[in-house]
Design a protein around this motif. Structure first.
Motif, PDB file in Angstrom:
ATOM      1  N   SER A 219       0.844  -1.201   0.000  1.00 52.08           N
ATOM      2  CA  SER A 219       0.000   0.000   0.000  1.00 52.08           C
ATOM      3  C   SER A 219       0.873   1.242   0.000  1.00 52.08           C
ATOM      4  CB  SER A 219      -0.893   0.049   1.234  1.00 52.08           C
ATOM      5  OG  SER A 219      -1.594  -1.138   1.385  1.00 52.08           O
ATOM      6  N   ASP A 356     -13.943  -5.311  14.765  1.00 54.06           N
ATOM      7  CA  ASP A 356     -12.724  -4.885  14.079  1.00 54.06           C
ATOM      8  C   ASP A 356     -11.492  -5.432  14.818  1.00 54.06           C
ATOM      9  OD1 ASP A 356     -11.152  -3.626  12.228  1.00 54.06           O
ATOM     10  OD2 ASP A 356     -11.305  -1.626  13.125  1.00 54.06           O
ATOM     11  N   MET A 381     -10.863   0.523  16.743  1.00 56.31           N
ATOM     12  CA  MET A 381     -10.245  -0.786  16.516  1.00 56.31           C
ATOM     13  C   MET A 381     -10.316  -1.656  17.755  1.00 56.31           C
ATOM     14  SD  MET A 381      -6.824   0.478  14.577  1.00 56.31           S
ATOM     15  CE  MET A 381      -6.003   1.283  15.939  1.00 56.31           C
TER      16      MET A 381
HETATM   17  P1  ATP Z   1       2.826  -2.023   2.907  1.00 60.56           P
HETATM   18  O1  ATP Z   1       3.340  -2.145   4.316  1.00 60.56           O
HETATM   19  O2  ATP Z   1       3.604  -2.822   1.939  1.00 60.56           O
HETATM   20  O3  ATP Z   1       2.609  -0.628   2.476  1.00 60.56           O
HETATM   21  P2  ATP Z   1       0.249  -2.743   3.993  1.00 60.56           P
HETATM   22  O4  ATP Z   1       0.653  -1.934   5.167  1.00 60.56           O
HETATM   23  O5  ATP Z   1      -1.073  -2.457   3.364  1.00 60.56           O
HETATM   24  O6  ATP Z   1       1.374  -2.704   2.869  1.00 60.56           O
HETATM   25  P3  ATP Z   1      -0.460  -5.052   5.574  1.00 60.56           P
HETATM   26  O7  ATP Z   1       0.557  -5.483   6.542  1.00 60.56           O
HETATM   27  O8  ATP Z   1      -1.275  -6.112   4.912  1.00 60.56           O
HETATM   28  O9  ATP Z   1       0.248  -4.262   4.406  1.00 60.56           O
HETATM   29  O10 ATP Z   1      -1.501  -4.092   6.261  1.00 60.56           O
HETATM   30  C1  ATP Z   1      -1.343  -3.531   7.525  1.00 60.56           C
HETATM   31  C2  ATP Z   1      -1.952  -2.162   7.540  1.00 60.56           C
HETATM   32  O11 ATP Z   1      -3.354  -2.233   7.211  1.00 60.56           O
HETATM   33  C3  ATP Z   1      -1.907  -1.476   8.867  1.00 60.56           C
HETATM   34  O12 ATP Z   1      -0.667  -0.841   9.083  1.00 60.56           O
HETATM   35  C4  ATP Z   1      -3.074  -0.498   8.755  1.00 60.56           C
HETATM   36  O13 ATP Z   1      -2.696   0.680   8.073  1.00 60.56           O
HETATM   37  C5  ATP Z   1      -4.074  -1.258   7.931  1.00 60.56           C
HETATM   38  N1  ATP Z   1      -5.024  -1.953   8.832  1.00 60.56           N
HETATM   39  C6  ATP Z   1      -5.088  -3.238   9.152  1.00 60.56           C
HETATM   40  N2  ATP Z   1      -6.102  -3.493   9.992  1.00 60.56           N
HETATM   41  C7  ATP Z   1      -6.693  -2.327  10.229  1.00 60.56           C
HETATM   42  C8  ATP Z   1      -7.810  -1.907  11.037  1.00 60.56           C
HETATM   43  N3  ATP Z   1      -8.517  -2.776  11.740  1.00 60.56           N
HETATM   44  N4  ATP Z   1      -8.112  -0.591  11.046  1.00 60.56           N
HETATM   45  C9  ATP Z   1      -7.402   0.291  10.328  1.00 60.56           C
HETATM   46  N5  ATP Z   1      -6.357  -0.038   9.558  1.00 60.56           N
HETATM   47  C10 ATP Z   1      -5.997  -1.323   9.496  1.00 60.56           C
END
Ligand code: ATP
Ligand code: MG
Length: 574
Positions: A219, A356, A381
């Motif tokens: 992301s 959540d 959350m």
């Molecule tokens: P990258 O680190 O490569 O940019 P990513 O952060 O999307 O990708 P993931 O580890 O899959 O990869 O996602 C974790 C992120 O998703 C968290 O840091 C947060 O920003 C978001 N996230 C996950 N769960 C929640 C939640 N319940 N509420 C808000 N945000 C969430």
């Protein structure tokens, strides 16, 4: 099926009573969780043993472990079946000289063979690396190269995306649904499995030996190889009990693909460590198909993501008509902020509060959650898992008081914390730049009841006329408007205000993008939230850019807006 683990776990929050949570936190000891594992006495560890073989040894081999279906297949496997299949694949890998510490990747759609292979890899102490089937050539190559994978399990359909000539470490390719072709260097998965013994001598490991590698969803930038070790099972098991609320007779469905961490931590490890039946549905998303999956399998626990809930919501009430969702007992969400509007939808149409949970690839398992029975504040959350300390820090590492927005941080260590970022020590150390803390990269605040509220990624927080605004709050308000299906909000540089809020919006079916509608939507946010949070610019898009795990990619919106390069797009949906 009998009891899996009989002891009452500490850390279970039984009711909405605040003192119950406080008590769970006060009484909590990780050691009480560890006592539930066979290695607590023997010292010998293997995830596949705890998740599969142990159930067979303890007389639960005939229980259903996997219920798989797609448009053509409809299959059911017991724990004894999983043991047999994974033993065979472990033996196949050993036959080709693969063993402890080797990286073996899996690049295929969600099908039973994916699960057999992954468990087989773990049985011999190798490190599993699941890749999402939609990755194209470069994405596959980058990940196999970075990890130094020695073998790959894939399908004939996906094989052309594997640039084997450019991957000198990649010695063996197993083809699910394909045949052996020595000249090409391919091995037929079924042939190999049929010729292998179903008895296997397990590789016993230490808690800090390897388990799995996940390249994050991208992301925010170039995917990084997050490396997890066996110890993570402590938290996979524990959160399965206290957050997912898994009980022996549950039918559990996690909709995530194992290419993402949710699809392994909670699509494989947590349910099977807890001995429950795991539903896997292949094929593409459609509201009808998903609701039917719940109805047909009598799913009791459902773990999905905001993007999916929003799409189900978008499909409207009619898509649920005539479907019996009464088997549901507990519904959870992860991956993105869960909009209050979605929680209300769940209340109304699933008769379930959507719970959540917050965590990330790097954290390996859930950390901040809404627990069964607790009072949920829609948009929050939840509270830290008993055993986990969370805080909001400023950039110098000072703990901030309630209601201050800052860095969401976790006290180190915890069992499922990543062990390293593969080949990237500097990146790893960035997370731990404040001694004693893990800095998540997310921005949040805590209220005076100790509930945490997500605001956005640190990089996404908008600074407009001296106010700090989290994009999530604005997006959540936007999706409350009946015309809005999805919204992505960014800060756009502005000479006067520093930044202004710009919203990209996709409309629900039946709405036409007009200037009047833009004004109406902006006024809606202004009235419902505040004047300074209302978008000054709105742009309608047919679709928002998202990762394949369904997250809105704000950095791509920002790059579009500023006419900058969009960066790594390997994880974007087409
Ligand atoms: P990258 O680190 O490569 O940019 P990513 O952060 O999307 O990708 P993931 O580890 O899959 O990869 O996602 C974790 C992120 O998703 C968290 O840091 C947060 O920003 C978001 N996230 C996950 N769960 C929640 C939640 N319940 N509420 C808000 N945000 C969430
Ligand atoms: Mg991240």
């Amino acid at each position: 099926m009998g009891q899996v683990h009989s002891e009452i776990l500490p850390g279970r929050v039984q009711s909405s009573n605040m003192s119950d949570y406080t008590q769970a936190v006060a009484n909590f000891k990780w050691e009480d969780v560890e006592r539930n594992f066979s290695w607590y006495d023997t010292g010998k560890v293997n995830m596949a043993h705890e998740a599969v073989d142990r159930h067979v040894q303890e007389g639960r081999g005939a229980a259903t472990a996997l219920l798989y279906s797609d448009a053509v297949r409809d299959e059911s496997y017991t724990f004894a079946d999983l043991q047999e299949r994974s033993n065979r694949f472990g033996n196949v890998l050993r036959k080709y000289g693969i063993g402890k510490g080797d990286r073996v990747f899996i690049f295929m759609p969600r099908q039973p063979e994916l699960y057999f292979s992954l468990l087989g890899i773990l049985k011999i102490g190798a490190i599993a690396g699941p890749l999402f089937e939609a990755f194209m050539e470069t994405a596959v190559k980058d990940r196999l190269e970075d990890s130094g994978a020695v073998a790959l399990v894939t399908t004939p359909e996906l094989l052309h995306r594997v640039k084997r000539d450019e991957l000198p470490n990649l010695r063996h390719i197993f083809l699910v649904g394909g045949t052996t072709d020595i000249e090409q260097g391919n091995l037929g998965f079924t042939e190999e499995m049929d010729n292998a013994s179903s008895e296997l001598e397990l590789e016993w490991l230490d808690l800090d030996d390897g388990l799995i590698m996940h390249y994050t969803s991208g992301s925010t930038g170039k995917p990084k190889g997050v490396y997890h070790v066996q110890r993570a099972m402590i938290q996979h098991y524990y959160t399965g009990r206290v957050v997912l609320d898994l009980r022996p007779d549950d039918i559990y469905w996690c909709t995530a693909d194992p290419g993402w961490v949710t699809g392994t931590s909670y699509g494989i490890f947590s349910p099977w460590l807890n001995g429950v039946t795991n539903v896997v549905r292949g094929g593409r998303f459609s509201p009808q198909d998903w609701y039917k999956t719940i109805e047909r399998n009598k799913v009791s626990i459902w773990y999905s993501a905001p993007t999916a809930f929003r799409m189900l919501m978008g499909a409207g009430e009619s898509s649920i008509q005539g479907i019996d969702l009464s088997s549901l007992r507990h519904v959870l969400s992860v991956g993105e902020p869960l909009n209050p509007e979605v929680v209300r939808w769940g209340d109304k149409f699933y008769n379930q509060r959507i719970h959540d949970t917050w965590w990330m690839t790097e954290t390996g398992a859930q950390l901040i959650c809404n627990y069964p029975g607790m009072d949920i504040k829609p948009g929050s959350m939840g509270r830290p898992l008993p055993g986990i300390e969370a805080a909001i820090l400023d950039d110098r590492g000072n703990v901030l008081p309630p209601f201050s927005m800052g860095n969401l941080a976790i006290r180190t260590p915890w069992p499922s914390m990543m062990n390293s970022i593969w080949n990237n020590k500097a990146k790893y150390e960035e997370y731990f730049r404040i001694p004693g803390w893990y800095i998540s990269g997310d921005s949040a605040y805590m209220d005076d009841d100790g509930y945490f509220w997500f605001q956005g990624r640190i990089d996404d927080v908008i600074n407009s006329s001296g106010e700090r605004i989290g994009p999530f709050e604005v997006e959540s308000k936007l999706v409350e408007h009946p015309a809005v299906a999805e919204a992505g909000v960014i800060g756009k540089p502005d000479l006067v205000r520093g930044e202004i809020i710009k919203a990209f919006i996709s409309l629900r079916e039946g709405y036409t993008p007009t200037a009047a509608l833009k004004e109406e939507i902006a006024a809606f946010v202004k009235a419902g939230l505040s004047a300074h949070a209302a978008p000054r610019e709105i742009e309608f898009k047919d679709k928002l850019p998202k990762t394949r795990s369904g997250k809105i990619m704000r950095r791509v919106l920002k790059a579009w807006e500023l006419h900058l390069p969009t960066g790594d797009l390997s994880t974007i949906e087409d």
